[in-house]
Scaffold this active site. Structure first.
Site: not given
Ligand code: NAD
Length: 425
Positions: A107-109
């Site tokens: 994931a990445k945010g």
């Protein structure tokens, strides 16, 4: 476009992978699935500024793939954060976790914000608001965020505190929702240095394999968490750090710098320029200033981009003279640059392998929280060495067996793990 280019490199191993596993249909299906993230979360974050005005910021969380376990990936604060870039980074996290053999997805945010323009209170309120907005989607068995560019342990501490408040719980296991926390707040020993340490472990294995003899010259772009810690470990191992840089420019010395003294000097002056520290002294006669562009084109054994994405492009790849590139930043080469360097015979140690030390120690932090344990830094580094050496050896084996570059070999090792899980789902 960033995602498209990243995925294009990955697509190059599809046919090879089919011939390896002999199941064309499942491999086709898996590549189709991996071309899209499982979930994209976009949130709007109202923040009351110190002047009383409300400003709305945009936040994202891309949950790319969870075949191997809960999503895992950093949160970055940057004015130019966008869905395309985060998508590419979330995809790379999926591959990286699989490559190292972690039971985690990718994931990445991020938040579109320049954190330098916020007061400390505003930064805290914005970070807490982000957690309130993504609360339903995160947790130790769902998605575990961590720090990335412009975020740090203090921000993770605020975030985990907000998470516990909403959960109305003091259960230490829930602290595993975020990694990269401060040590006092159940973070892990060694997390701060982990990515640099991991880079050293991978580079040492590689040097041993190809039989290069030290002292080897090294140029590092970026002197933040990753660049500084890597420099420190490489210096201890006898590498000659002839060039270092930060966002304001670089320094060069044939003698090789002492990174700890350079860091002390940088802290005093606010920049690396003029910090010509060699051995135990800093002296204006011991070096010279260079630009970041010059640094990338130096005639060194090892070049380390450890700052930003896409710094080596088709414009400058031809002028790169290094023999080895250790990708400590994520995605530092454009697809065209990668091709040009490959053609020139420059060996690229890919980001998903070179900088995987950070997420590996993040995983150790989760384990410590879930099992209510505290590991010493020695144990953390010992375990890190085991995971990364195993990943490196697997990559090396594939590289030798299939005669492919290290990036393709890394993709294949990661794919094998994802594929075996996929066919069992
Ligand atoms: P950081 O913010 O601590 O340091 C970044 C460094 O890059 C600073 O020294 C800054 O001055 C320098 N920099 C910024 N713009 C520059 C420019 N235009 N030219 C040259 N230098 C410039 O960030 P970090 O945590 O060290 O991360 C660096 C890279 O490594 C990022 O790509 C990040 O995604 C990647 N990475 C970090 C980790 C981690 O654990 N921190 C893990 C994996 C990958």
């Amino acid at each position: 476009m960033i995602f498209e280019n990243t995925f294009k490199k990955f697509l190059e191993v599809k046919e090879l992978f089919k011939s390896l596993v002999g199941d064309n249909k499942s491999v086709e299906d898996l590549f189709k699935i991996l071309e899209k993230p499982q979930r994209k979360i976009k949130v709007y974050l109202p923040l009351k500024r110190d002047n009383g005005e409300i400003e709305i910021f945009r936040g994202y969380r891309i949950q790319y793939n969870n075949f191997l376990g809960p999503y895992k990936g950093g949160i970055r604060y940057f004015p130019e954060v966008n869905g395309d870039e985060l998508n590419a980074l979330a995809f790379l996290m999926t591959i990286k976790c699989a490559l190292v053999g972690l039971p985690l997805g990718g994931a990445k945010g991020g938040i579109r914000v320049d954190p330098k323009k916020l007061s400390e209170k505003e930064l805290e309120n914005l970070s807490r608001e982000y957690v309130r907005k993504i609360y339903d989607f995160i947790g130790p068995d769902k998605d575990i965020p961590a720090p990335d560019v412009n975020t740090n342990a203090k921000i993770m501490d605020w975030m985990v505190d907000e998470y516990l408040k909403i959960s109305n719980s003091k259960d230490i296991k829930l602290k595993a929702t975020f990694t990269g926390k401060s040590i006092e707040n159940d973070g892990s020993e060694g997390r701060e240095e982990a990515t640099g340490k991991g880079g050293e472990i991978i580079l040492e294995r590689f040097i041993e394999k190809i039989g290069f003899k030290k002292p080897l010259t090294v140029a590092i772009q970026g002197f933040g968490n990753v660049g500084y810690n890597l420099a420190k470990f490489l210096y201890q191992k006898g590498y000659k750090l002839v060039a270092l840089s930060d966002s304001r420019g670089g320094i060069y010395s044939e003698e090789g710098f002492n990174p700890e003294l350079v860091m002390e000097c940088k802290k005093e002056k606010g920049m690396i320029s003029g910090c010509y520290c060699v051995g135990s002294v800093c002296d204006i006669r011991l070096g010279r200033d260079i630009s970041n562009e010059e640094l990338l084109e130096l005639d060194v054994d090892i070049l380390v981009p450890a700052a930003l994405e896409n710094v080596i492009t088709k414009e400058n790849a031809d002028r790169v003279k290094a023999k080895i590139i250790l990708e400590m930043a994520n995605n530092p080469l454009t697809e065209e640059a990668d091709e040009i360097l490959n053609r020139k015979g420059v060996i690229v140690i890919p980001d998903i392998l070179a900088n995987s030390g950070g997420v590996t120690v993040s995983y150790f932090e989760m384990l410590q929280n879930l099992n209510n344990e505290k590991w010493s830094k020695e144990k953390v580094f010992e375990e890190l060495e085991k995971y990364l050496s195993k990943a490196f050896d697997e990559v090396w084996q594939i590289k030798e067996k299939l005669n492919v570059d290290l990036r393709k070999a890394s993709y294949i090792v990661a794919l094998k793990r994802i594929y075996h899980r996929y066919v069992r789902i």
